[in-house]
Design an enzyme around this catalytic site. Structure first.
Site, PDB file in Angstrom:
ATOM      1  N   GLY A  69       0.755   5.769   1.170  1.00 29.90           N
ATOM      2  CA  GLY A  69       0.070   6.883   1.834  1.00 29.90           C
ATOM      3  C   GLY A  69       0.898   8.132   1.711  1.00 29.90           C
ATOM      4  N   GLY A  70       0.577   9.132   2.545  1.00 32.50           N
ATOM      5  CA  GLY A  70       1.297  10.394   2.484  1.00 32.50           C
ATOM      6  C   GLY A  70       2.742  10.260   2.916  1.00 32.50           C
ATOM      7  N   ASP A 112      -4.262  10.655  15.527  1.00 36.88           N
ATOM      8  CA  ASP A 112      -4.686  10.263  14.170  1.00 36.88           C
ATOM      9  C   ASP A 112      -5.427   8.924  14.202  1.00 36.88           C
ATOM     10  OD1 ASP A 112      -5.004  10.823  11.504  1.00 36.88           O
ATOM     11  OD2 ASP A 112      -3.064  10.014  10.888  1.00 36.88           O
ATOM     12  N   LYS A 118       7.563  -0.146   6.167  1.00 36.10           N
ATOM     13  CA  LYS A 118       7.140   1.181   5.720  1.00 36.10           C
ATOM     14  C   LYS A 118       8.369   2.025   5.393  1.00 36.10           C
ATOM     15  CE  LYS A 118       4.064   3.539   8.195  1.00 36.10           C
ATOM     16  NZ  LYS A 118       3.521   4.432   9.265  1.00 36.10           N
ATOM     17  N   GLY A 177       0.831  -1.199   0.000  1.00 33.90           N
ATOM     18  CA  GLY A 177       0.000   0.000   0.000  1.00 33.90           C
ATOM     19  C   GLY A 177       0.859   1.241   0.000  1.00 33.90           C
TER      20      GLY A 177
END
Length: 636
Positions: free
Chosen positions: A336-337, A451, A355, A334
């Site tokens: 993301g930002g 978050d 990540k 995946g």
């Protein structure tokens, strides 16, 4: 200008020729020694409360209570076991530990973190003490653990549950583990209840028992206080202070080292004259070089931060290790930002999610946030950080692989082909609540996530939820009820209103409570809370719709195959969610109360006031038309 620089060079050489200041560490302090119990000859820099004001140093103050010398530090109360004036160490023991009583355990958590946060000032861990000290972890496990160095504490700690020392939330299997521990070393079923330190070498760790560990705790741990003698060295470079084998304190360098350094600096002074000839361009190039070196070494500073601020250090991987684990970043899970997440495999065969922070902040703050928070804790509902990589601009975080992905794909799936049962949805909600509660209250520092949203709730193979992505998290002292933030942080739709409207209350852990409430509503509705394309105008802003359904006594979510038990769970989650999203932080429950409400009976819950969109709204009789127009104003 030339004359001034020549004068500087000559002054440097003359400076080196000056004799070094020395003093005997035991002299120049003419006060009669004090005593308390077994601690005799209490003298400079130490003093008792009863000593004359001109004796000792106030920072090293202690008291005599029941023939015990007591030090009250920021981290807690400790008894002095010994003071060694030869190697400048003091040995302390936690006031909760009683020799010969194995059910007595420390009252205060103590770890290497305390020595970087100022809790133990004015004492420090010398390198000798640091290498000799041991961490001792008290663990509460939900199931038995059969692993090396997990020492079962029964029957000693069984009595501790009824004492004032330690009362975990739920009694499980109690273990003690010694030595520095990585997060990956802890069993998934265990949580850390307490941390302690000892300096006793003791027995071989392979043959040690819990009674041996208790003896080590009763022996205590040693701290250094040598820096008290360096006060007269404040005019020397970097407060340089050295204590030699004869216990003499030198301001600057010892004579032999001073001679060598003098030769070196004399040479540098000569080269300085050469630099004058080269002129300003050389100086400019030198400054630029130093500036680049400083920025290139940024992540060495990050590493030092991690080593000093984490009790449970994750594994450090090189960038080549990361490339091997991901097979050259072949399988992308995946993005993301922050960058991308890749599937990896550790040497042990364990599957991991890696990540890569390719889009992280330039100062590495998001990287530090993640490792400084989840790198120091372990909880069944918080994703486990296995390791990290920090090499220049290459930054990676290695986590446990979550085969069922994130929660959003189950509650926002348009085809409804991956929906969860209501029982499983409820279990996930309770698990997330436990995880947030642990972040707020279960650590030596309060961790605010900022978050909480479906995308950051990961599900393992058994659909147990794990809170992830701590890039916006902040660490605060446990007693900080209000925290300071310079800007709102989080994701729109989940950000608490006090981060925008300062007049409704200060920012605190209640911001995470608000985000959890919005998450809970989306789990109930299987949709976004704000949907301008909703079929009925009353459903545009889902919290209003939920409140109206509860007031009218209707089911919040009409599901054909829902049982009465399912409907009760949905209503319970709805009421809890509405409490969590109250406008004022003071009107929201704590996460401990949220857990209590979710796990309790529906009959004990009261319906909260109607949630507001803006601080200036007033609760009153509002038609669906008013509610709809207010919701529509959110999307412009």
């Amino acid at each position: 200008m030339l004359a001034a620089r020549l004068l500087f060079a000559v002054t440097a050489v003359v400076f080196l020729a000056l004799p070094r200041e020395t003093c005997n560490a035991k002299g120049n302090h003419h006060c009669s020694p004090s005593s308390c119990g077994s601690i005799q000859n209490i003298s400079y820099p130490f003093r008792l409360n009863s000593d004359p004001h001109n004796c000792g140093v106030p920072r090293y103050n202690s008291s005599c209570q029941n023939n015990l010398t007591v030090l009250n530090l920021k981290s807690g109360k400790y008894y002095v076991q010994a003071i060694n004036y030869n190697n400048y160490t003091i040995r302390l023991v936690d006031a909760g530990v009683q020799k010969g009583n194995c059910s007595s355990i420390p009252q205060y958590s103590l770890s290497y973190y305390n020595f970087t946060s100022g809790d133990i000032a004015p004492y420090s861990l010398s390198s000798w003490t640091y290498n000799r000290s041991k961490n001792i972890l008290f663990l509460n496990c939900s199931k038995p653990v059969n692993a090396h160095l997990y020492l079962h504490s029964s029957p000693c700690l069984d009595d501790a549950f009824s004492s004032n020392f330690w009362v975990p939330e739920s009694k499980g299997y109690l273990y003690v583990k010694i030595g520095r521990t990585k997060a990956s070393d802890l069993s998934d079923s265990c949580r850390i209840e307490l941390m302690a330190m000892t300096s006793l070498l003791g027995k071989d760790e392979k043959n040690i028992t819990f009674l041996d560990i208790h003896d080590e705790l009763a022996y205590g741990f040693e701290l250094s206080w040598s820096q008290v003698y360096c006060g007269d060295c404040r005019w020397w470079p970097r407060n340089l202070c050295i204590i030699d084998e004869a216990n003499h304190v030198y301001c600057g360098w010892t004579p032999l080292v001073g001679t060598l350094v003098g030769m070196v600096i004399g040479t540098i002074a000569y080269l300085h004259l050469v630099a004058i000839i080269c002129g300003t361009p050389c100086v400019t190039l030198f400054v630029v070089h130093k500036w680049r070196r400083r920025h290139l070494s940024m992540y060495d500073t990050v590493e030092e931060f991690l080593q000093s601020h984490n009790n449970l250090m994750p594994v450090r991987y090189s960038y080549s290790d990361v490339k091997k684990m991901t097979d050259g970043f072949r399988v992308k899970l995946g993005e993301g930002g922050y960058g991308y997440v890749y599937k990896g495999k550790l040497r042990s065969g364990r599957i991991a999610a890696i990540k890569m922070l390719s889009k992280s902040k330039a100062d590495g703050q998001d990287f530090i946030n993640e490792v400084a928070t989840i790198g120091r804790i372990h909880h069944v509902n918080v994703v486990q950080l296995i390791g990290f990589c920090a090499k220049g601009s290459k930054r990676a975080l290695v986590y446990d692989f979550m085969p069922n992905g994130s929660l959003d794909k189950y509650i926002f799936s348009p085809e409804r082909c991956t929906t969860l049962s209501w029982k499983k949805t409820y279990e996930i909600a309770v698990g997330v609540a436990h995880g947030i509660e642990y972040l707020h209250r279960g650590c030596d520092m309060q961790i605010l996530h900022f978050d909480i949203k479906p995308h950051n709730i990961l599900l393992d193979e058994n659909f147990i939820p794990k809170i992830s992505d701590f890039g916006l998290a902040k660490l605060y002292a446990v007693d900080d009820s209000i925290v300071s933030l310079t800007a709102a942080r989080g994701t729109m739709g989940y950000i608490a209103p006090e981060l925008f409207y300062k007049n409704i209350g200060g920012v605190s852990y209640k911001a995470d409570v608000y985000s959890f409430g919005m998450l809970l509503l989306e789990m109930i509705g299987r949709r976004k809370n704000l949907d301008p394309l909703a079929e009925h105008s009353s459903e545009i802003y889902f919290p209003f719709y939920v409140y109206g359904q509860i007031i009218e006594g209707n089911n919040v979510n009409e599901v054909g195959d829902a049982t009465e038990e399912d409907k009760e769970m949905i209503k319970k989650m709805s009421i809890v969610a509405l409490w969590c999203i109250q406008m004022k932080p003071s009107d929201r429950p704590s996460m401990s109360k949220v857990v209590e409400m979710l796990e309790g009976g529906l009959e004990s819950l009261q319906v909260p006031p109607k949630p507001l969109l803006y601080p200036e709204e007033r609760v009153g009789d509002q038609t669906n038309e008013t509610e709809s127009s207010s919701a529509l104003s959110l999307v412009g």
